[in-house]
Write a protein that holds these residues in place. Sequence first.
Motif, PDB file in Angstrom:
ATOM      1  N   SER A  64      25.274   2.751 -35.902  1.00 58.29           N
ATOM      2  CA  SER A  64      25.631   1.947 -37.080  1.00 58.29           C
ATOM      3  C   SER A  64      25.117   0.519 -36.951  1.00 58.29           C
ATOM      4  O   SER A  64      24.603  -0.060 -37.919  1.00 58.29           O
ATOM      5  CB  SER A  64      27.153   1.945 -37.275  1.00 58.29           C
ATOM      6  OG  SER A  64      27.639   3.252 -37.524  1.00 58.29           O
ATOM      7  N   VAL A  65      25.246  -0.044 -35.754  1.00 57.91           N
ATOM      8  CA  VAL A  65      24.737  -1.403 -35.517  1.00 57.91           C
ATOM      9  C   VAL A  65      23.221  -1.433 -35.678  1.00 57.91           C
ATOM     10  O   VAL A  65      22.654  -2.370 -36.262  1.00 57.91           O
ATOM     11  CB  VAL A  65      25.145  -1.895 -34.112  1.00 57.91           C
ATOM     12  CG1 VAL A  65      24.408  -3.184 -33.754  1.00 57.91           C
ATOM     13  CG2 VAL A  65      26.647  -2.112 -34.041  1.00 57.91           C
ATOM     14  N   ALA A  66      22.555  -0.387 -35.164  1.00 55.31           N
ATOM     15  CA  ALA A  66      21.094  -0.304 -35.302  1.00 55.31           C
ATOM     16  C   ALA A  66      20.705  -0.261 -36.777  1.00 55.31           C
ATOM     17  O   ALA A  66      19.732  -0.912 -37.202  1.00 55.31           O
ATOM     18  CB  ALA A  66      20.573   0.928 -34.573  1.00 55.31           C
ATOM     19  N   GLY A  67      21.460   0.510 -37.572  1.00 54.75           N
ATOM     20  CA  GLY A  67      21.180   0.569 -39.004  1.00 54.75           C
ATOM     21  C   GLY A  67      21.411  -0.774 -39.680  1.00 54.75           C
ATOM     22  O   GLY A  67      20.648  -1.168 -40.561  1.00 54.75           O
ATOM     23  N   TYR A  68      22.430  -1.468 -39.232  1.00 57.32           N
ATOM     24  CA  TYR A  68      22.749  -2.790 -39.796  1.00 57.32           C
ATOM     25  C   TYR A  68      21.621  -3.780 -39.523  1.00 57.32           C
ATOM     26  O   TYR A  68      21.189  -4.522 -40.418  1.00 57.32           O
ATOM     27  CB  TYR A  68      24.056  -3.292 -39.195  1.00 57.32           C
ATOM     28  CG  TYR A  68      24.462  -4.676 -39.640  1.00 57.32           C
ATOM     29  CD1 TYR A  68      25.084  -4.869 -40.873  1.00 57.32           C
ATOM     30  CD2 TYR A  68      24.236  -5.793 -38.827  1.00 57.32           C
ATOM     31  CE1 TYR A  68      25.471  -6.135 -41.288  1.00 57.32           C
ATOM     32  CE2 TYR A  68      24.609  -7.060 -39.232  1.00 57.32           C
ATOM     33  CZ  TYR A  68      25.225  -7.223 -40.458  1.00 57.32           C
ATOM     34  OH  TYR A  68      25.592  -8.485 -40.866  1.00 57.32           O
ATOM     35  N   VAL A  69      21.115  -3.762 -38.288  1.00 59.76           N
ATOM     36  CA  VAL A  69      20.044  -4.686 -37.897  1.00 59.76           C
ATOM     37  C   VAL A  69      18.728  -4.325 -38.581  1.00 59.76           C
ATOM     38  O   VAL A  69      18.031  -5.178 -39.149  1.00 59.76           O
ATOM     39  CB  VAL A  69      19.869  -4.690 -36.362  1.00 59.76           C
ATOM     40  CG1 VAL A  69      18.645  -5.513 -35.963  1.00 59.76           C
ATOM     41  CG2 VAL A  69      21.121  -5.212 -35.682  1.00 59.76           C
ATOM     42  N   LEU A  70      18.371  -3.028 -38.533  1.00 60.97           N
ATOM     43  CA  LEU A  70      17.111  -2.592 -39.129  1.00 60.97           C
ATOM     44  C   LEU A  70      17.113  -2.750 -40.649  1.00 60.97           C
ATOM     45  O   LEU A  70      16.051  -2.902 -41.260  1.00 60.97           O
ATOM     46  CB  LEU A  70      16.836  -1.131 -38.764  1.00 60.97           C
ATOM     47  CG  LEU A  70      16.560  -0.847 -37.280  1.00 60.97           C
ATOM     48  CD1 LEU A  70      16.456   0.658 -37.038  1.00 60.97           C
ATOM     49  CD2 LEU A  70      15.267  -1.539 -36.847  1.00 60.97           C
ATOM     50  N   GLY A  71      18.280  -2.705 -41.230  1.00 56.46           N
ATOM     51  CA  GLY A  71      18.366  -2.852 -42.690  1.00 56.46           C
ATOM     52  C   GLY A  71      18.487  -4.288 -43.142  1.00 56.46           C
ATOM     53  O   GLY A  71      18.767  -4.543 -44.322  1.00 56.46           O
TER      54      GLY A  71
ATOM     55  N   ILE B  86      28.343   6.069 -29.379  1.00 57.12           N
ATOM     56  CA  ILE B  86      27.070   6.396 -30.028  1.00 57.12           C
ATOM     57  C   ILE B  86      27.119   6.073 -31.513  1.00 57.12           C
ATOM     58  O   ILE B  86      26.168   5.507 -32.081  1.00 57.12           O
ATOM     59  CB  ILE B  86      26.734   7.892 -29.821  1.00 57.12           C
ATOM     60  CG1 ILE B  86      26.426   8.170 -28.346  1.00 57.12           C
ATOM     61  CG2 ILE B  86      25.550   8.303 -30.687  1.00 57.12           C
ATOM     62  CD1 ILE B  86      26.238   9.627 -28.024  1.00 57.12           C
ATOM     63  N   THR B  87      28.230   6.408 -32.163  1.00 55.02           N
ATOM     64  CA  THR B  87      28.381   6.133 -33.592  1.00 55.02           C
ATOM     65  C   THR B  87      28.291   4.639 -33.873  1.00 55.02           C
ATOM     66  O   THR B  87      27.602   4.203 -34.815  1.00 55.02           O
ATOM     67  CB  THR B  87      29.719   6.681 -34.108  1.00 55.02           C
ATOM     68  OG1 THR B  87      29.813   8.074 -33.831  1.00 55.02           O
ATOM     69  CG2 THR B  87      29.850   6.461 -35.606  1.00 55.02           C
ATOM     70  N   LEU B  88      28.980   3.841 -33.065  1.00 53.34           N
ATOM     71  CA  LEU B  88      28.943   2.381 -33.243  1.00 53.34           C
ATOM     72  C   LEU B  88      27.539   1.841 -33.003  1.00 53.34           C
ATOM     73  O   LEU B  88      27.054   0.977 -33.749  1.00 53.34           O
ATOM     74  CB  LEU B  88      29.943   1.713 -32.299  1.00 53.34           C
ATOM     75  CG  LEU B  88      31.426   1.963 -32.605  1.00 53.34           C
ATOM     76  CD1 LEU B  88      32.312   1.360 -31.520  1.00 53.34           C
ATOM     77  CD2 LEU B  88      31.791   1.378 -33.969  1.00 53.34           C
ATOM     78  N   SER B  89      26.880   2.349 -31.967  1.00 49.11           N
ATOM     79  CA  SER B  89      25.530   1.880 -31.637  1.00 49.11           C
ATOM     80  C   SER B  89      24.546   2.198 -32.758  1.00 49.11           C
ATOM     81  O   SER B  89      23.720   1.358 -33.140  1.00 49.11           O
ATOM     82  CB  SER B  89      25.049   2.512 -30.329  1.00 49.11           C
ATOM     83  OG  SER B  89      25.879   2.130 -29.249  1.00 49.11           O
TER      84      SER B  89
ATOM     85  N   SER C 156      26.686   7.811 -40.836  1.00 47.15           N
ATOM     86  CA  SER C 156      26.981   9.058 -41.546  1.00 47.15           C
ATOM     87  C   SER C 156      25.994  10.157 -41.165  1.00 47.15           C
ATOM     88  O   SER C 156      26.359  11.334 -41.079  1.00 47.15           O
ATOM     89  CB  SER C 156      26.951   8.835 -43.060  1.00 47.15           C
ATOM     90  OG  SER C 156      27.947   7.904 -43.457  1.00 47.15           O
ATOM     91  N   ALA C 157      24.742   9.779 -40.952  1.00 52.76           N
ATOM     92  CA  ALA C 157      23.727  10.761 -40.565  1.00 52.76           C
ATOM     93  C   ALA C 157      24.062  11.369 -39.210  1.00 52.76           C
ATOM     94  O   ALA C 157      23.922  12.581 -39.001  1.00 52.76           O
ATOM     95  CB  ALA C 157      22.351  10.101 -40.520  1.00 52.76           C
ATOM     96  N   TRP C 158      24.530  10.547 -38.281  1.00 48.80           N
ATOM     97  CA  TRP C 158      24.937  11.036 -36.958  1.00 48.80           C
ATOM     98  C   TRP C 158      26.143  11.967 -37.075  1.00 48.80           C
ATOM     99  O   TRP C 158      26.168  13.055 -36.490  1.00 48.80           O
ATOM    100  CB  TRP C 158      25.239   9.857 -36.042  1.00 48.80           C
ATOM    101  CG  TRP C 158      25.993  10.215 -34.801  1.00 48.80           C
ATOM    102  CD1 TRP C 158      27.279   9.902 -34.510  1.00 48.80           C
ATOM    103  CD2 TRP C 158      25.504  10.955 -33.668  1.00 48.80           C
ATOM    104  NE1 TRP C 158      27.656  10.398 -33.281  1.00 48.80           N
ATOM    105  CE2 TRP C 158      26.567  11.053 -32.749  1.00 48.80           C
ATOM    106  CE3 TRP C 158      24.289  11.549 -33.361  1.00 48.80           C
ATOM    107  CZ2 TRP C 158      26.446  11.723 -31.531  1.00 48.80           C
ATOM    108  CZ3 TRP C 158      24.169  12.221 -32.151  1.00 48.80           C
ATOM    109  CH2 TRP C 158      25.229  12.292 -31.253  1.00 48.80           C
ATOM    110  N   ALA C 159      27.143  11.549 -37.867  1.00 49.47           N
ATOM    111  CA  ALA C 159      28.333  12.386 -38.058  1.00 49.47           C
ATOM    112  C   ALA C 159      27.959  13.700 -38.735  1.00 49.47           C
ATOM    113  O   ALA C 159      28.488  14.757 -38.393  1.00 49.47           O
ATOM    114  CB  ALA C 159      29.372  11.635 -38.887  1.00 49.47           C
TER     115      ALA C 159
END
Length: 234
Positions: free
Chosen positions: A33-40, A28-31, A52-55
Amino acid sequence: MSLFHDGILEHVYPAFFRAMSHPDYVGITLSISVAGYVLGGSSYFQALLFGSAWAGLIYYCCRDVYESYMTRRLSADMADIRANYVENPDNGFWVVEADVNGKSKVVGMVAVVGKRREGDGDRFDDSNGGVTQGGSEFVQDEGGRSYGEISHMVVNFPWRRKNLGSQLTQKALEFCKERGYGRLAVDVSSPQTAALALFKKLGFVQTASHSNPHVNRWFSKLAEINMTRMEKFI
């Protein structure tokens, strides 16, 4: 009071790291983070922010589980130890003292509560702070006798691995035997691996496993915290 406060909250970080290291949570953390990378727009900062928000959410859930329990007990049975334990013949409370820089300091504690039959006054229940008041009949176990339950057991970190946990548990067992209780029970949260190992070593066996019913159900689920019921017949 300070020992109890610190002893409960010290389980927050082990619970957090245990939850975050679960294979599902790693995925979930990796997913996220990847979503944040793509959306950003290929932003590493956005990926770090989402992860970090998930953690942070998981840490908040872990802390809330233990902090709410600690706050509830400090305002209930721990608010008046003498009345709720020392002056109640069905309950017991013991501490370990050590000499620290010439002063006596409490470095360990254990409390035992006699379990009462439902409907008899204010029966023992974690929701009322673990205090048994009112009524005179106890819950009967399979052997026809009442039983005790460890409500608190804490040993300060520098004094661990000195057999204090075993001595406190033996004291609780002796008290239950003197009171005629048929068994001694204790609930241990999943991050408390050392406590689980100690009770197994002393002859306790697992009789049940459940989530904590006295906290937010979703917080407990997200924190991946379960309770193990350990019991020893006397």
